[in-house]
Design a protein around this motif. Structure first.
Motif, PDB file in Angstrom:
ATOM      1  N   GLU A 167     -16.209  -9.576   2.286  1.00 37.73           N
ATOM      2  CA  GLU A 167     -15.195  -9.051   3.199  1.00 37.73           C
ATOM      3  C   GLU A 167     -14.227  -8.165   2.425  1.00 37.73           C
ATOM      4  O   GLU A 167     -13.648  -8.581   1.422  1.00 37.73           O
ATOM      5  CB  GLU A 167     -14.441 -10.208   3.856  1.00 37.73           C
ATOM      6  CG  GLU A 167     -13.452  -9.747   4.910  1.00 37.73           C
ATOM      7  CD  GLU A 167     -12.798 -10.914   5.625  1.00 37.73           C
ATOM      8  OE1 GLU A 167     -11.997 -10.674   6.531  1.00 37.73           O
ATOM      9  OE2 GLU A 167     -13.107 -12.076   5.262  1.00 37.73           O
ATOM     10  N   VAL A 168     -14.057  -6.932   2.904  1.00 35.67           N
ATOM     11  CA  VAL A 168     -13.219  -5.944   2.222  1.00 35.67           C
ATOM     12  C   VAL A 168     -12.391  -5.193   3.254  1.00 35.67           C
ATOM     13  O   VAL A 168     -12.911  -4.803   4.313  1.00 35.67           O
ATOM     14  CB  VAL A 168     -14.071  -4.938   1.410  1.00 35.67           C
ATOM     15  CG1 VAL A 168     -13.181  -3.854   0.805  1.00 35.67           C
ATOM     16  CG2 VAL A 168     -14.855  -5.653   0.335  1.00 35.67           C
ATOM     17  N   ARG A 169     -11.120  -5.013   2.972  1.00 41.56           N
ATOM     18  CA  ARG A 169     -10.254  -4.117   3.739  1.00 41.56           C
ATOM     19  C   ARG A 169      -9.878  -2.963   2.824  1.00 41.56           C
ATOM     20  O   ARG A 169      -9.486  -3.174   1.679  1.00 41.56           O
ATOM     21  CB  ARG A 169      -8.998  -4.841   4.222  1.00 41.56           C
ATOM     22  CG  ARG A 169      -9.253  -5.828   5.356  1.00 41.56           C
ATOM     23  CD  ARG A 169      -7.939  -6.479   5.813  1.00 41.56           C
ATOM     24  NE  ARG A 169      -8.149  -7.325   6.974  1.00 41.56           N
ATOM     25  CZ  ARG A 169      -8.523  -8.593   6.941  1.00 41.56           C
ATOM     26  NH1 ARG A 169      -8.754  -9.165   5.745  1.00 41.56           N
ATOM     27  NH2 ARG A 169      -8.689  -9.286   8.044  1.00 41.56           N
TER      28      ARG A 169
ATOM     29  N   VAL B 118      -9.071   0.388  -2.112  1.00 41.13           N
ATOM     30  CA  VAL B 118      -9.351  -0.995  -1.740  1.00 41.13           C
ATOM     31  C   VAL B 118      -8.026  -1.731  -1.575  1.00 41.13           C
ATOM     32  O   VAL B 118      -7.149  -1.683  -2.445  1.00 41.13           O
ATOM     33  CB  VAL B 118     -10.222  -1.679  -2.802  1.00 41.13           C
ATOM     34  CG1 VAL B 118     -10.485  -3.136  -2.407  1.00 41.13           C
ATOM     35  CG2 VAL B 118     -11.531  -0.932  -2.980  1.00 41.13           C
ATOM     36  N   LEU B 119      -7.870  -2.427  -0.432  1.00 40.67           N
ATOM     37  CA  LEU B 119      -6.665  -3.213  -0.167  1.00 40.67           C
ATOM     38  C   LEU B 119      -6.909  -4.698  -0.420  1.00 40.67           C
ATOM     39  O   LEU B 119      -6.079  -5.366  -1.040  1.00 40.67           O
ATOM     40  CB  LEU B 119      -6.202  -2.993   1.285  1.00 40.67           C
ATOM     41  CG  LEU B 119      -5.790  -1.565   1.653  1.00 40.67           C
ATOM     42  CD1 LEU B 119      -5.391  -1.502   3.115  1.00 40.67           C
ATOM     43  CD2 LEU B 119      -4.658  -1.071   0.768  1.00 40.67           C
TER      44      LEU B 119
ATOM     45  N   GLY C 235     -11.348  -4.409  -7.910  1.00 39.78           N
ATOM     46  CA  GLY C 235     -10.630  -5.155  -6.898  1.00 39.78           C
ATOM     47  C   GLY C 235      -9.582  -4.336  -6.175  1.00 39.78           C
ATOM     48  O   GLY C 235      -9.658  -3.096  -6.106  1.00 39.78           O
ATOM     49  N   PRO C 236      -8.555  -5.007  -5.609  1.00 35.08           N
ATOM     50  CA  PRO C 236      -7.530  -4.336  -4.795  1.00 35.08           C
ATOM     51  C   PRO C 236      -6.796  -3.235  -5.562  1.00 35.08           C
ATOM     52  O   PRO C 236      -6.623  -3.288  -6.774  1.00 35.08           O
ATOM     53  CB  PRO C 236      -6.585  -5.471  -4.405  1.00 35.08           C
ATOM     54  CG  PRO C 236      -7.432  -6.699  -4.473  1.00 35.08           C
ATOM     55  CD  PRO C 236      -8.384  -6.462  -5.612  1.00 35.08           C
TER      56      PRO C 236
ATOM     57  N   ALA D 197       0.833  -1.205   0.000  1.00 34.11           N
ATOM     58  CA  ALA D 197       0.000   0.000   0.000  1.00 34.11           C
ATOM     59  C   ALA D 197       0.868   1.255   0.000  1.00 34.11           C
ATOM     60  O   ALA D 197       0.595   2.227  -0.718  1.00 34.11           O
ATOM     61  CB  ALA D 197      -0.936  -0.018   1.212  1.00 34.11           C
ATOM     62  N   PHE D 198       1.900   1.234   0.828  1.00 36.87           N
ATOM     63  CA  PHE D 198       2.807   2.390   0.887  1.00 36.87           C
ATOM     64  C   PHE D 198       3.445   2.647  -0.477  1.00 36.87           C
ATOM     65  O   PHE D 198       3.462   3.785  -0.978  1.00 36.87           O
ATOM     66  CB  PHE D 198       3.879   2.130   1.943  1.00 36.87           C
ATOM     67  CG  PHE D 198       4.977   3.149   1.938  1.00 36.87           C
ATOM     68  CD1 PHE D 198       4.850   4.349   2.618  1.00 36.87           C
ATOM     69  CD2 PHE D 198       6.150   2.920   1.234  1.00 36.87           C
ATOM     70  CE1 PHE D 198       5.859   5.289   2.602  1.00 36.87           C
ATOM     71  CE2 PHE D 198       7.168   3.851   1.206  1.00 36.87           C
ATOM     72  CZ  PHE D 198       7.022   5.038   1.902  1.00 36.87           C
ATOM     73  N   GLN D 199       3.982   1.626  -1.115  1.00 38.36           N
ATOM     74  CA  GLN D 199       4.662   1.812  -2.390  1.00 38.36           C
ATOM     75  C   GLN D 199       3.698   2.230  -3.488  1.00 38.36           C
ATOM     76  O   GLN D 199       4.045   3.033  -4.364  1.00 38.36           O
ATOM     77  CB  GLN D 199       5.393   0.523  -2.774  1.00 38.36           C
ATOM     78  CG  GLN D 199       6.551   0.184  -1.845  1.00 38.36           C
ATOM     79  CD  GLN D 199       7.247  -1.108  -2.224  1.00 38.36           C
ATOM     80  OE1 GLN D 199       6.652  -1.949  -2.900  1.00 38.36           O
ATOM     81  NE2 GLN D 199       8.478  -1.276  -1.778  1.00 38.36           N
ATOM     82  N   TYR D 200       2.477   1.672  -3.466  1.00 41.30           N
ATOM     83  CA  TYR D 200       1.507   2.050  -4.486  1.00 41.30           C
ATOM     84  C   TYR D 200       1.134   3.526  -4.364  1.00 41.30           C
ATOM     85  O   TYR D 200       1.067   4.255  -5.358  1.00 41.30           O
ATOM     86  CB  TYR D 200       0.261   1.171  -4.371  1.00 41.30           C
ATOM     87  CG  TYR D 200      -0.738   1.408  -5.488  1.00 41.30           C
ATOM     88  CD1 TYR D 200      -0.603   0.754  -6.703  1.00 41.30           C
ATOM     89  CD2 TYR D 200      -1.807   2.293  -5.327  1.00 41.30           C
ATOM     90  CE1 TYR D 200      -1.511   0.962  -7.735  1.00 41.30           C
ATOM     91  CE2 TYR D 200      -2.712   2.520  -6.345  1.00 41.30           C
ATOM     92  CZ  TYR D 200      -2.560   1.852  -7.551  1.00 41.30           C
ATOM     93  OH  TYR D 200      -3.428   2.073  -8.565  1.00 41.30           O
TER      94      TYR D 200
END
Length: 668
Positions: A616-618, A567-568, A587-588, A509-512
């Motif tokens: 279920e979603v983070r 979305v993760l 999606g993610p 997530a950080f790099q994206y």
């Protein structure tokens, strides 16, 4: 002048002895002339057609005249009209004469004296005659021959320096690796240059011969002293200094253009130059030019500014020349500086993070002491491992069983390079040495293909994962601290947090965000601030036992755009607000609400779509105020150049409850 005086005294003395005081001319002296020489018995010799002034001694009266004849007894055949004399006294007279043009090479001339109407031959004594020489060729031909002699002598002197300064080795190099014209010139000159001393003798004989021809012809027109001075100056300046300073600069071209002339002079002088050249070859041996490695490297350095060879290229060539003299112990990484793992350790996230932080693709494994290296693991072997399983390294070693390569400390770099470049035994080897009294070699260091290549190119190779720039100086890379902090931050335990995501997902997530979302580029949000931002309770979790659409959307059409959502994990449904009510799934790492990050705090922008979780979603949710606070924190960090504040909270900029509530959880 001294010769003339001696000649005069001899004449006077001999005349009085032989003729008494009754002789009319008892002697003469040359007052002025061009090209006068004194031959045997000090008899003057003049060039035909020359103007001369003679002073006579004897008995003279006004009205006497002088005539010239080549007859030994009579004055019937005068060579020239009579010349009036200027009587200075009864014993001295002076006359100016123009010498006749002769048909013979050399003629003796005698004097006749006219008093009244009678001519009297003055005799054939040595002191009463002179010679007139006739050149073999006309003067203009002699001048042409002299000019060509100087030019050819100059050319041969230049070629002697230009051709012979290019040794056979240099010519072969130029013939194979020179420019187009240089190759052609070198190939033309090489067969002749290989004759060595024969070529040298021929050129020098030709040059000397032309110098002699010039001097001999010049002597026909000038006196001995003037001839010596004049010929010396012309030969030195025209035949030595000028060609030796000009021709070597263009020796290759001029040597090729005049090769026919060189061959001709070699054929002409062959009876002398060929035996002499063979004699010199037998004494001196074959002409060979050798360059040692040190000489070759120094030659490259001295000629680099003219040959346009760069310093990096010189360093690479120098490194290649030293490959067989340097040993692996000179370039290895000492064992105490090698990143290693014990065989008893486990591959949990902390260990994997340490491996990633090291930047190495091969990790040595030791058992007990570091010098007891037993195995290697590759970083790629960890690709399918779950750090939560905490796999023991011993098991991984038994599965892959990578070969461990050893080489002795005195192995030269060229041997090591040959082994590495084959690739069959890998690109890494352990350096061993056998100490006194020990039977088993001890590992003292590690050498890789990169170490050998660095020594070859004389420069350090630093890739994106290197933390140390130089193994010898141990100088660390500036960005290494950032990478270290980055992995340290994300290597924490997350079981205690309300919403659990894996460290790998947090890193992704950080790099994206940092590289793919423009609003989070380091110019706007620094990496340090972004890392802290991900710990400000921005991770959300929507749970559902079934993979069905939840009732509460993540984003609702018409609401004020006040949060950014990414979305993760899991999938969401997106419904556009247009008349067609288009729907699609995503999606993610799908981002929504970018307008919330670019708009001001008045929140005039509104969502024009609805995003609803499917099962279920983070997801990541960052409010507008939190993002603006991150922007201000970044400006503060860049302006004050403060150190890394990874473990420090944001400045007192968060008043919204979103910054304090931590991780959120919605149950559906």
């Amino acid at each position: 002048m001294e010769k003339s005086l001696v000649f005069f005294y001899l004449m006077v003395t001999s005349s009085y002895i032989e003729n008494g005081v009754n002789g009319q001319i008892i002697g003469f002296r040359v007052e002025s002339s061009t090209g006068v020489d004194f031959v045997e018995d000090l008899i003057p010799e003049f060039q035909e057609g020359a103007n001369i002034v003679l002073r006579f001694f004897g008995n003279f009266k006004q009205g006497d005249e002088i005539g010239l004849t080549d007859h030994i007894s009579t004055c019937n055949f005068l060579m020239k009209d009579d010349f009036p004399i200027t009587v200075e006294s009864a014993e001295l007279a002076k006359v100016s004469l123009e010498l006749p043009i002769l048909s013979e090479h050399k003629t003796a001339v005698y004097f006749c004296l006219k008093r009244g109407a009678n001519w009297t031959h003055q005799g054939t004594s040595e002191w009463l005659k002179f010679y007139v020489r006739h050149p073999l060729l006309p003067m203009w031909i002699n001048m042409v021959v002299m000019v060509f002699s100087i030019l050819l002598s100059s050319l041969f002197n230049g070629l002697a320096l230009g051709l012979l300064s290019l040794n056979v080795t240099d010519l072969k190099v130029i013939a194979n690796a020179g420019e187009k014209n240089e190759k052609k010139y070198a190939q033309t000159i090489l067969p002749v240059r290989q004759m060595g001393n024969y070529l040298l003798c021929s050129i020098l004989l030709g040059s000397t011969a032309f110098n002699s021809v010039f001097t001999v012809i010049l002597d026909e027109y000038l006196s001995n002293g003037i001839t010596i001075v004049t010929s010396t100056l012309i030969i030195v300046i025209g035949c030595e200094v000028m060609p030796c300073s000009i021709v070597p600069r263009f020796g290759l071209m001029m040597g090729a253009k005049t090769i026919w002339l060189t061959r001709m002079i070699m054929i002409i002088t062959a009876p002398v130059s060929y035996p002499l050249g063979k004699f010199l070859d037998a004494i001196l041996g074959e002409e060979v030019t050798m360059y040692t490695k040190e000489k070759f490297k120094e030659l490259l350095k001295l000629t680099s500014q003219y040959s346009h060879v760069k310093n990096d290229e010189i360093a690479i060539i120098s490194g290649a020349l030293e490959m067989n003299t340097k040993k692996v112990e000179d370039v290895m990484t000492p064992l105490e500086d090698v990143y290693m793992l014990p065989i008893t350790s486990y591959l949990d996230f902390e260990t994997v993070a340490g491996i990633m932080k090291s930047g190495y693709s091969r990790i040595p494994i030791y058992d007990g002491e570091k010098s007891n290296v037993v195995a290697l693991i590759f970083t790629r072997d960890l690709a399918l491992l779950d750090p939560d399983d905490k796999t023991q390294i011993r098991l991984l070693v038994e599965i892959y069983n990578h070969e461990v390569v050893y080489m002795t400390a005195d192995t030269t770099l060229d041997v090591a390079f040959s082994m590495f470049k084959e690739g069959r035994r890998g690109h890494l080897a352990f350096v061993t040495t056998l100490k006194d009294g020990e039977k088993r070699p001890e590992v003292i260091g590690l050498v890789t293909l990169e170490d050998v290549i660095e020594e070859l190119i004389q420069a350090e190779i630093v890739d994106e994962f290197d933390c140390i720039l130089d193994n010898r100086s141990k100088r660390k890379r500036e960005r290494a601290k950032m990478a270290s902090d980055f992995l340290t931050v994300f290597a924490e335990k997350f079981e205690s947090r309300t919403v659990y995501i894996s460290p790998q997902l947090r890193i992704a997530a950080f790099q994206y965000l940092e590289f793919e979302v423009e609003a989070f580029h380091k110019e706007k949000v620094s990496p340090n601030v972004l890392r802290r931002l991900l710990y400000q309770g921005v991770i959300y979790h929507v749970t559902s036992k079934k993979k069905t659409k939840t009732d509460k959307p993540l984003i609702t059409t018409g609401e004020a755009a006040q949060s950014f959502v990414m979305v993760l994990e899991g999938r969401v449904e997106v419904q556009l607000s247009g008349p067609e009510k288009l729907k699609f799934e995503s999606g993610p790492f799908t981002c929504f609400g970018l307008c919330a990050l670019t708009s001001s705090t008045d929140l005039t922008e509104k969502y024009d779509y609805t995003v609803t979780a499917l099962g279920e979603v983070r997801f990541l949710k960052i409010s507008n105020e939190l993002y603006l606070a991150a922007r201000r924190a970044t400006q503060y960090e860049y302006s004050s150049k403060v150190p890394d504040l990874t473990n420090e909270p944001f400045p007192a900029l968060f008043t919204d409850s979103d910054s304090d509530r931590g991780a959120q959880k919605d149950d559906v």
